[in-house]
Write an enzyme that holds these catalytic residues in place. Structure first.
Site, PDB file in Angstrom:
ATOM      1  N   THR A 155       0.806  -1.225   0.000  1.00 53.44           N
ATOM      2  CA  THR A 155       0.000   0.000   0.000  1.00 53.44           C
ATOM      3  C   THR A 155       0.842   1.280   0.000  1.00 53.44           C
ATOM      4  O   THR A 155       0.305   2.364  -0.135  1.00 53.44           O
ATOM      5  CB  THR A 155      -0.919   0.054   1.242  1.00 53.44           C
ATOM      6  OG1 THR A 155      -0.091   0.036   2.403  1.00 53.44           O
ATOM      7  CG2 THR A 155      -1.885  -1.117   1.278  1.00 53.44           C
ATOM      8  N   CYS A 200      -9.486   4.150 -44.628  1.00 49.11           N
ATOM      9  CA  CYS A 200      -8.819   5.382 -45.067  1.00 49.11           C
ATOM     10  C   CYS A 200      -7.559   5.043 -45.874  1.00 49.11           C
ATOM     11  O   CYS A 200      -7.660   4.712 -47.045  1.00 49.11           O
ATOM     12  CB  CYS A 200      -8.518   6.272 -43.868  1.00 49.11           C
ATOM     13  SG  CYS A 200      -8.210   7.968 -44.327  1.00 49.11           S
ATOM     14  N   HIS A 218     -13.434   6.664 -41.329  1.00 46.18           N
ATOM     15  CA  HIS A 218     -12.948   5.872 -40.185  1.00 46.18           C
ATOM     16  C   HIS A 218     -14.159   5.391 -39.385  1.00 46.18           C
ATOM     17  O   HIS A 218     -14.455   5.933 -38.315  1.00 46.18           O
ATOM     18  CB  HIS A 218     -12.048   6.722 -39.286  1.00 46.18           C
ATOM     19  CG  HIS A 218     -10.713   6.993 -39.877  1.00 46.18           C
ATOM     20  ND1 HIS A 218      -9.685   6.087 -39.835  1.00 46.18           N
ATOM     21  CD2 HIS A 218     -10.243   8.060 -40.547  1.00 46.18           C
ATOM     22  CE1 HIS A 218      -8.627   6.594 -40.446  1.00 46.18           C
ATOM     23  NE2 HIS A 218      -8.933   7.789 -40.891  1.00 46.18           N
ATOM     24  N   GLU A 248     -14.506   3.051 -37.503  1.00 45.09           N
ATOM     25  CA  GLU A 248     -14.159   2.577 -36.149  1.00 45.09           C
ATOM     26  C   GLU A 248     -14.401   3.668 -35.102  1.00 45.09           C
ATOM     27  O   GLU A 248     -14.602   3.368 -33.927  1.00 45.09           O
ATOM     28  CB  GLU A 248     -12.699   2.091 -36.105  1.00 45.09           C
ATOM     29  CG  GLU A 248     -11.606   3.153 -36.226  1.00 45.09           C
ATOM     30  CD  GLU A 248     -11.262   3.541 -37.664  1.00 45.09           C
ATOM     31  OE1 GLU A 248     -12.072   3.261 -38.568  1.00 45.09           O
ATOM     32  OE2 GLU A 248     -10.184   4.147 -37.870  1.00 45.09           O
TER      33      GLU A 248
HETATM   34  N1  GLN Z   1      -2.382   9.571 -45.343  1.00 43.10           N
HETATM   35  C1  GLN Z   1      -3.641   9.444 -45.977  1.00 43.10           C
HETATM   36  C2  GLN Z   1      -4.310  10.783 -46.248  1.00 43.10           C
HETATM   37  O1  GLN Z   1      -3.923  11.783 -45.711  1.00 43.10           O
HETATM   38  C3  GLN Z   1      -4.559   8.561 -45.155  1.00 43.10           C
HETATM   39  C4  GLN Z   1      -4.994   9.182 -43.874  1.00 43.10           C
HETATM   40  C5  GLN Z   1      -5.601   8.228 -42.911  1.00 43.10           C
HETATM   41  O2  GLN Z   1      -5.469   7.013 -43.052  1.00 43.10           O
HETATM   42  N2  GLN Z   1      -6.238   8.747 -41.893  1.00 43.10           N
HETATM   43  O3  GLN Z   1      -5.241  10.859 -47.001  1.00 43.10           O
END
Ligand code: GLN
Length: 535
Positions: A187, A384, A509, A511
């Protein structure tokens, strides 16, 4: 009701999961029907996270409103299933630029501008602004960094001052190590952490103890004595099978009830339906026999935090599809110069993801992985950069454009199938200048996109400068590449697909908007495909 405040601070060291605790507190308050709003203090002097290297700082998270924020925002959103805004992010950079602007406007005329009270007042003012703007019942504030750091000292001082104006509950996250030789919980580090906070004039109300194994009775008693708080306020934060189990683990210890009591908020009952949904989703994580192995080929894989939203989106998709997730992290350079064959590294994968990224390193390895997936019908999701490289691979191998590339990597390439977007051409400044945030796309019917989203217009978050070069649209479509989504005006390509097997690249993106209670459609579709019996 006046806004109440909860302040989460970590002592001893970083990386103990302050974000997960803050997200859990938000979730618990939300389950009780309160409008709980997060606020994150980051002491660094960058204006935002946009210019930081993910390899050093972890993933850069993007919100709908185009702000580029700390990855903890991903954690808050994944728990709360709610879209947050820039108001929740207060960085050293933002703070100091506000102070300097005010000084130049003459708002402090005649005074010497100081850390106390000017900077601390400004912090309290920003906190109040956020509370008002969001009509928060409770603002849950995560103080980035560790107590004792120079960077966040002024935030902590502001919170100390704020406690005399508002109702504030302080939560101290600490670490309770087990020393192997004796197997005993120690602790002393936690005691030192509490002492550090007390020296700054703050007496924590709750102590959350991060440890590998559950708190022992002796440990609890000892800590209660040192911290001068009831034993019930010492909260066990021992490793759970998933971070999403944390709110439940804290509720079992009545942290939500005690917190409401401390804040003087009525003890509303948790929403039974929402709580049951959460419980059943948590139980589905890692619980299944059937496993899906997803290879992620990227350039930042040594720091898992760089791709945390990708990983979490897979966790959500696997819970939905009732399968157990296994992630194979593959450093893309390992697939270059004959170091390893794709068969060796990808042979066991049920699916492949190439996530986002910037810069030339590792690009050829990613292209090799994508080619392998296309030729071996491994379900593929490109995010992307992963879409851009899917286009490059297709141009080279199917369309015969041997030197095809993105102008980001080969400005002199003959066939720049991915090129800088028109509106990016004159831009020299780096902060906040990419195509960012929420953008709509229209989706063609009879595509993977359409069947995943079941909608003809979809919204996802973006962060990029380069795009599919429209000059190659005709040729590549003739050669079989499917353009399954574009911007509403049709000018930018938003997604591409293979025709003969499951392969989809998105310029967005997805995600970043995946939540445990609402998995990202493309991830759900990828996992479903990966789990299906092999063709
Ligand atoms: N480098 C790439 C662009 O600028 C992909 C960017 C990314 O994957 N967020 O378009």
């Amino acid at each position: 009701m006046q806004t109440k405040y909860v302040v989460v601070m970590g002592s001893l060291m970083s990386g103990m999961g302050k974000g997960g605790i803050t997200a859990s507190l938000l979730k618990m308050l939300q389950l009780r029907g309160y409008n709980a709003v997060p606020l994150k203090f980051d002491g660094y002097l960058n204006y935002d996270c946009g210019t930081m290297n993910p390899f050093r700082h972890g993933e850069v998270f993007v919100l709908d409103d185009k702000s580029e924020v700390d990855m903890d925002f991903g954690m808050y959103e994944r728990f709360m299933n709610k879209d947050l805004t820039n108001v929740s992010s207060i960085t050293g950079g933002k703070l100091f630029s506000r102070i300097i602007e005010k000084e130049r406007r003459g708002e402090y005329l005649g005074e010497d501008v100081q850390m106390i009270p000017h900077l601390t007042n400004e912090i309290i003012c920003m906190v109040d602004e956020a509370a008002k703007k969001k009509r928060a019942d409770a603002l849950v504030i995560e103080v980035g960094g560790t107590v004792g750091d120079l960077e966040n000292g002024y935030f902590i001082e502001a919170m100390r001052q704020m406690a005399s104006m508002h109702t504030v509950a302080f939560i101290n996250l600490t670490y309770v190590p087990v020393v192997d030789a004796v197997g005993e919980q120690k602790t002393k580090p936690a005691q030192l952490g509490i002492r550090g906070l007390m020296q700054l004039g703050i007496k924590p109300d709750f102590l959350v103890c991060r440890s590998e194994k559950p708190m022992e009775e002796r440990t609890l008693q000892k800590l209660a004595l040192y911290a001068g708080m009831p034993k019930e306020h010492i909260i066990d934060d021992s490793t759970q099978h998933t971070v999403y189990a944390l709110p439940l683990h804290f509720m079992d210890q009545h942290l939500d009830t005690m917190l409401l009591e401390r804040l003087g908020m009525p003890q509303s009952r948790p929403n039974a339906k929402q709580l049951d949904t959460w419980k059943s989703l948590v139980a589905r994580i890692d619980g299944q026999e059937k496993k899906v192995s997803v290879a992620i080929v990227g350039k930042y894989v040594y720091l898992k935090d760089s791709y945390v939203s990708v990983k979490e989106a897979l966790v959500h998709a696997c819970a939905l599809n009732n399968v157990r997730l296994e992630v194979e992290w593959i450093e893309s350079e390992e697939l270059e110069n004959g170091k390893h064959s794709p068969d060796e590294l990808l042979g066991a994968a049920d699916a492949l993801i190439v996530p986002g990224g910037f810069g030339k390193r590792g690009i050829e390895g990613m292209i090799t992985a994508i080619r392998y997936a296309r030729e071996h019908r491994v379900p593929y999701l490109g995010l992307c950069l992963g879409m851009q490289l899917m286009v490059v691979e297709y141009a080279r191998d199917v369309c015969g454009l041997k030197d095809a590339n993105s102008s980001e990597f080969e400005p002199g390439a003959k066939h720049k199938v991915i090129a800088l977007m028109e509106e990016q051409r004159g831009i020299r400044k780096k902060g906040g200048t990419m195509r960012l945030g929420d953008w709509a796309a229209k989706v063609k019917s009879n595509t993977i996109m359409r069947s995943a989203y079941k909608a003809s217009v979809v919204h996802e978050r973006h962060r990029h400068r380069y795009e599919f070069n429209n000059r190659y649209r005709g040729l590549m479509q003739r050669k079989g590449l499917v353009i399954s989504a574009t911007t509403l005006d049709g000018t930018l390509v938003e997604s591409t697909e293979w025709r003969d097997s499951f392969g989809i690249g998105t310029q967005a993106h997805p995600e970043l908007k995946s939540r445990l209670e609402r998995p990202a459609p493309l991830f759900a579709a990828l996992v479903r495909e990966a789990a299906a019996p092999k063709r």
